[in-house]
Design an enzyme around this catalytic site. Structure first.
Site, mmCIF file in Angstrom:
data_model
loop_
_atom_site.group_PDB
_atom_site.id
_atom_site.type_symbol
_atom_site.label_atom_id
_atom_site.label_comp_id
_atom_site.label_asym_id
_atom_site.label_seq_id
_atom_site.Cartn_x
_atom_site.Cartn_y
_atom_site.Cartn_z
ATOM 1 C CB VAL A 1 -0.874 0.005 1.271
ATOM 2 C CG1 VAL A 1 -1.663 1.305 1.386
ATOM 3 C CG2 VAL A 1 -1.799 -1.199 1.287
ATOM 4 C CB CYS A 2 1.062 4.217 -2.141
ATOM 5 S SG CYS A 2 1.889 5.827 -2.156
ATOM 6 C CB VAL A 3 3.623 5.320 2.965
ATOM 7 C CG1 VAL A 3 4.653 6.044 2.108
ATOM 8 C CG2 VAL A 3 3.511 6.000 4.323
ATOM 9 N N GLY B 1 -2.010 6.315 1.157
ATOM 10 C CA GLY B 1 -2.713 5.740 2.301
ATOM 11 C C GLY B 1 -2.955 6.748 3.415
#
Lengths: 119, 127, 100, 100, 127, 119
Positions: free
Chosen positions: F77-79, F82
């Protein structure tokens, strides 16, 4: 006049939440009443209190919470759409409440105007 | 005085369906709205225009994509006294469909007729 | 190269933009709401029929069936495939350009 | 009745579908990516110019400016409004139909 | 042997921009992708087609909509050695725009030229 | 062959997550390797462990988690995306991890094919 507002998309990904917020603020400034803002479809993601945008960006969840606090606006998240997308009491931002889709129909009946914002 | 009047305001609601099913959830979640509206004794209308006409296509079989087939729900609307379903003729034609392709009886109206219907509503909800 | 289109040809410009940018010989796969363009008799089908001359064109069967469209009633020359074939097509045709 | 369009006339069919369904005299407001249709010189502007004869047409100034479009360069007869005017228009024109 | 070869594989990446800014977040988040890609010493290309050409329009002023104006970031790309920006001529023309309307120097290519460019890529990411 | 998969939209609202999942399963069944599934834009919402669809519907978050468990697929998941949307460690479903956007570029470099699913 009494307005009902429907928000169909989550914050950031689409401008819908921004436009709905700007519309709501403008209506309040003109002395109108917001009967309810209803969050449906991905719009339920506007109530996710965990969101944390970059510091130089707007914080839409907090903006909605503040609108509820400052003006007593009723912010309702659809329970079924929220469950499906993981918006529940445990991550619900202040000022929002979770309720049934009937609250949207009621807003349509009770408001003088319904305005929808979406994708 | 009929039941609807006793319960208060009766508005003309229209749910406008313009999206195909399955590719996005709008068709399904609009239908959930429609079902709830039945409890409020309003004058409910459903419009199917543009890709919304695909929602009513017969023979949907979602087994291969792992999603729930909700097309039969349109047939249940009658049981909720939701009987005003309008489908736009031009939208059907552009898509090579006819009334015989649809899962429920509907009223097929011209684009001009649909425009007039829309113009007479009190609340329009679309997706 | 294989181009994928997952949007209805009526609602969005992705299908038409794909047809304008796919070079001769590159493959085109229609899936999700993109499958409607492959159904004979709809106005978009004529544009797809033209594309069949220059491209191998595929349509995802599970998405057709979900939408009540008969896999036997697709534009001539368009091949109906399943998810496994989708994988094989990507292996065979190289770079994927998704017209999202 | 007031119709609102928030999508680009190039990417989606919402703008054209709105124009086909808005009865004479009903208002049309363009906002978000819908504002591009109001800019003189683009191919969609010609369709909007035709609509101006039959409809009061409005475009949201803040959305034009955000996109680098000059509010002075909109199709003749189209009025540039702000969010407060958007509210007034909804009050004045009654039912809102959002072409989402 | 140059630095890129030393670091391993160099692929032709293309980021295809087809959406207008602000109405959706895609333009902004694609740009974040592009900036990160600079650290990987790949052969990075940016394509602007369809509504993507609107991303580069000069004079964007988002104060009135409460959003962040990110159009200046395109001008910073050069500092990251990302210099291959291609804009489709036909997409500009349909929208009444010219090269002079854009915030950065770009290479304007025909639709056919853009198609050929796309066809030569190893990885295409679009939104 | 090694595949990289990019998922641009959240579960339920768009078919993108379903299609990506079906593609991933088909690739595994054919003996291919999934180098990584990267979740970007609203795609980060696929990792929200609080989601709870109706009992007769598919559960996409659990399906992804199970894919990770059964096949060791790396779900990232892209930080930044996210944070913007409220997907963090505290509501992250099993099998997902949060990391930087560089992981997507790396997937593009390391995989033989990148396939994107979105709106």
């Amino acid at each position: 006049m009494k307005f009902g507002i429907l928000v169909n998309e989550g914050p950031y990904n689409h401008q819908a939440s921004d436009s709905a917020y700007q519309f709501a603020m403008a209506a309040l400034e003109k002395g109108h009443q917001i009967f309810r803002v209803f969050f449906y479809y991905d719009g339920v993601n506007n109530a996710n209190r965990l969101q944390e945008p970059q510091s130089d960006d707007r914080n839409l969840v907090k903006m909605w919470s503040k609108l509820a606090e400052d003006h007593g606006v009723d912010l309702v998240v659809c329970v079924a759409a929220g469950l499906r997308r993981g918006i529940k009491d445990e991550n619900l931002a202040p000022g929002f409440r979770i309720s049934g889709l009937g609250q949207l129909i009621e807003a349509g009946i009770q408001s003088d105007r319904m305005v929808a914002f979406g994708d | 005085m009929d039941e609807e009047m006793e319960s208060g305001v009766v508005k003309k609601f229209m749910f406008v369906n313009r999206k195909a099913p399955y590719g996005t959830i709008y068709a399904l979640e609009v239908l959930e709205m429609v079902l709830i509206s039945a409890a409020f004794d309003q004058d409910v209308h459903l419009a199917f225009v543009d890709d919304g006409v695909y929602e009513l296509k017969k023979g949907q079989d979602t087994a291969g994509i792992g999603m729930k087939n909700f097309s039969n729900t349109y047939r249940a609307l009658e049981g909720y006294d939701i009987e005003k379903l309008y489908v736009e003729k031009e939208s059907l034609e552009e898509r090579g469909l006819t009334e015989a392709d649809l899962v429920v009886p509907v009223e097929v109206v011209s684009r001009a007729g649909m425009a007039e219907l829309m113009d007479g509503m009190d609340v329009v909800l679309s997706a | 190269m294989i181009h994928t289109v997952n949007k209805s040809p009526y609602e969005r410009n992705a299908f038409d933009s794909c047809l304008k940018h796919a070079v001769k010989g590159s493959a085109i796969l229609l899936y999700e709401d993109g499958v409607y363009a492959a159904v004979k008799g709809c106005t978009a089908a004529a544009r797809l029929a033209d594309a069949v001359a220059d491209h191998p064109v595929f349509v995802l069967g599970p998405d057709l069936k979900a939408r009540g469209m008969d896999p036997a009633n697709v534009v001539d020359g368009v091949r109906v495939v399943d998810y496994g074939d989708f994988v094989d097509l990507v292996v065979e045709h190289g770079t994927v350009q998704a017209w999202l």
